[in-house]
Scaffold this motif. Structure first.
Motif, PDB file in Angstrom:
ATOM      1  N   ALA A   1       0.756  -1.544   0.160  1.00  0.00           N
ATOM      2  CA  ALA A   1      -0.131   0.040   0.169  1.00  0.00           C
ATOM      3  C   ALA A   1       1.106   1.071   0.204  1.00  0.00           C
ATOM      4  O   ALA A   1       0.403   2.230  -0.744  1.00  0.00           O
ATOM      5  CB  ALA A   1      -1.348  -0.168   1.654  1.00  0.00           C
ATOM      6  N   VAL A   2       1.817   1.575   0.721  1.00  0.00           N
ATOM      7  CA  VAL A   2       2.620   2.303   0.848  1.00  0.00           C
ATOM      8  C   VAL A   2       4.039   2.118   1.015  1.00  0.00           C
ATOM      9  O   VAL A   2       4.721   0.983   1.444  1.00  0.00           O
ATOM     10  CB  VAL A   2       2.351   3.107   2.682  1.00  0.00           C
ATOM     11  CG1 VAL A   2       3.539   4.695   2.446  1.00  0.00           C
ATOM     12  CG2 VAL A   2       0.697   3.644   2.069  1.00  0.00           C
ATOM     13  N   THR A   3       4.934   2.633   0.262  1.00  0.00           N
ATOM     14  CA  THR A   3       7.054   2.821   0.656  1.00  0.00           C
ATOM     15  C   THR A   3       6.912   4.146   0.917  1.00  0.00           C
ATOM     16  O   THR A   3       6.468   5.218   0.277  1.00  0.00           O
ATOM     17  CB  THR A   3       7.547   2.006  -0.981  1.00  0.00           C
ATOM     18  OG1 THR A   3       6.691   0.716  -1.072  1.00  0.00           O
ATOM     19  CG2 THR A   3       8.777   2.423  -0.677  1.00  0.00           C
ATOM     20  N   SER A   4       8.547   4.155   1.617  1.00  0.00           N
ATOM     21  CA  SER A   4       8.220   5.457   2.518  1.00  0.00           C
ATOM     22  C   SER A   4      10.233   5.451   2.143  1.00  0.00           C
ATOM     23  O   SER A   4      10.888   4.350   2.274  1.00  0.00           O
ATOM     24  CB  SER A   4       8.083   5.288   4.012  1.00  0.00           C
ATOM     25  OG  SER A   4       7.035   6.205   4.105  1.00  0.00           O
ATOM     26  N   VAL A   5      10.535   6.206   1.098  1.00  0.00           N
ATOM     27  CA  VAL A   5      12.274   6.949   1.391  1.00  0.00           C
ATOM     28  C   VAL A   5      12.212   7.973   1.960  1.00  0.00           C
ATOM     29  O   VAL A   5      12.153   9.018   1.339  1.00  0.00           O
ATOM     30  CB  VAL A   5      12.256   5.335  -0.090  1.00  0.00           C
ATOM     31  CG1 VAL A   5      14.296   5.473  -0.229  1.00  0.00           C
ATOM     32  CG2 VAL A   5      12.388   4.539  -0.238  1.00  0.00           C
TER      33      VAL A   5
END
Length: 388
Positions: A220-224
């Protein structure tokens, strides 16, 4: 098949599979001046609609595969369930990246787990169940666990949670008694992934560690940068992913997904022999995307170490967004989303929306992780997505 460099503007690159990953690969190849050919049976395949040629046939069609081989200088695949034998046939006459054997390992959870173990990469305690004797021999210490089909499982499909031997037996029946892997349920803190790229010359580069949130088994969500990851954990995950790729003599882009356990240790979950949803942020936040590296690796070009120039969050856009107001399909409020700073909308050109179908993704970039998160949460609110 020996490899040669296919220079930009002077060759044709092919891809087995016509979905959104193939579409983004085609765009990346065309940016460098390559002609492109897609082999996929769907006449409306997203990649086929933008390629120079679309061969509409089954992945194992001998005539279609031979035509693809005759048109291309090198071939890749956009998803792991393309039959490995199709890749092996193509490899008789031209370079194929990744190779059929590497794809075959990724197609089978049992082989995948064995490969992790052979590389010294920790993974969840597990047992292979392919017959009644193996079912009866399962260590009770693996329960509660998750029973997963050894093949053709993705996005949470082919998986059943089990707590007792009785539930395990019933779940195996439910899965039609196909070969399965039982994994012990672990105490997870969060999930991360590493995307690496390797060419035939052995050059190996990687993107930053990505922190991922899944809902119902779908990303659903990827954070970098990954907000909860220490430099030590990132280095450990990168070393593990590079070891997995190098040990297969891998050529192409490979994603390795990891669980971060409550005690701070890593356990490999699975790998994908292709670009990955969790790497879609690279299209807007890095100086070269995962698809750009896929093109470079298969063409024998140098692999520069990619640089993250902006913090980013990627929101996966499923077909459910088109049905927020009932059964009639309506277009989400893209105008309101695109009015926000740092928003980058990528729609995949699919002819119709369906609940659960991947229709696109939204990347948000900005000067700081805090700013990116604020805008991404506002986008989620506008689209009716759950906050994170």
């Amino acid at each position: 098949m020996s490899r040669r460099t296919v220079l930009p503007g002077a060759g044709t690159l092919g891809v087995l599979g016509g979905g959104q990953l193939g579409r983004m690969f085609v765009h990346a190849a065309q940016e460098l001046g390559y002609r492109t050919v897609v082999l996929d049976p769907d006449p409306d395949s997203p990649a086929g609609l933008v390629a120079h040629r679309h061969l509409r046939c089954d992945y194992l069609d001998p005539q279609g595969l031979d035509e693809l081989a005759g048109l291309c200088d090198a071939v890749t695949t956009e998803f792991e369930n393309v039959p490995a034998e199709a890749l092996a046939r193509l490899a008789r006459t031209l370079p194929v990246a990744p190779a059929a054997e590497a794809v075959a390992i990724c197609q089978d959870r049992a082989r995948e787990k064995a490969h992790f173990t052979a590389c010294g990469v920790p993974c969840a305690p597990h047992a292979v169940i392919a017959d009644e004797a193996q079912l009866q021999a399962v260590d009770p210490g693996l329960l509660p666990g998750i029973l997963k089909t050894a093949r053709l499982g993705y996005d949470g499909k082919g998986q059943v949670g089990v707590r007792t031997p009785e539930e395990l037996a019933a779940a195996w029946d439910e899965l039609q008694r196909v070969p399965c892997v039982l994994e012990k349920r672990l105490d997870l803190a969060f999930e991360v992934s590493v995307i690496v790229a390797r060419n035939a010359q052995g050059e190996l580069v990687h993107f930053p560690l990505q922190q991922n949130l899944h809902r119902d088994g779908i990303l659903a969500v990827t954070s970098v940068p990954a907000p909860q990851v220490t430099p030590e954990l990132q280095a450990q995950a990168v070393r593990a992913a590079e070891a997995v790729a190098a040990s297969m003599g891998y050529v192409g882009v490979l994603c390795v997904e990891f669980f971060v356990l409550a005690d701070g240790t890593l356990a490999a979950n699975e790998m994908a022999p292709r670009p990955h949803n969790s790497g879609h942020y690279t299209l807007d936040a890095c100086d070269v995307s995962q698809f750009g590296l896929q093109v470079r690796a298969m063409a024998g070009l140098p692999l520069p170490a990619p640089r993250l120039h902006s913090p980013a969050i990627m929101l996966n856009l499923l077909g459910d967004l088109w049905f927020r107001h009932g059964e009639a399909e309506t277009t989400p409020p893209w105008d309101a989303v695109l009015a926000l700073p740092g928003t980058h909308l990528h729609l995949y050109g699919k002819v119709s929306a369906r609940r659960g179908r991947k229709m696109g993704h939204l990347n948000v970039t900005g000067a700081s992780a805090a700013q990116v998160r604020e805008v991404a949460l506002r986008c989620s609110e506008l689209l009716g997505l759950d906050p994170f």
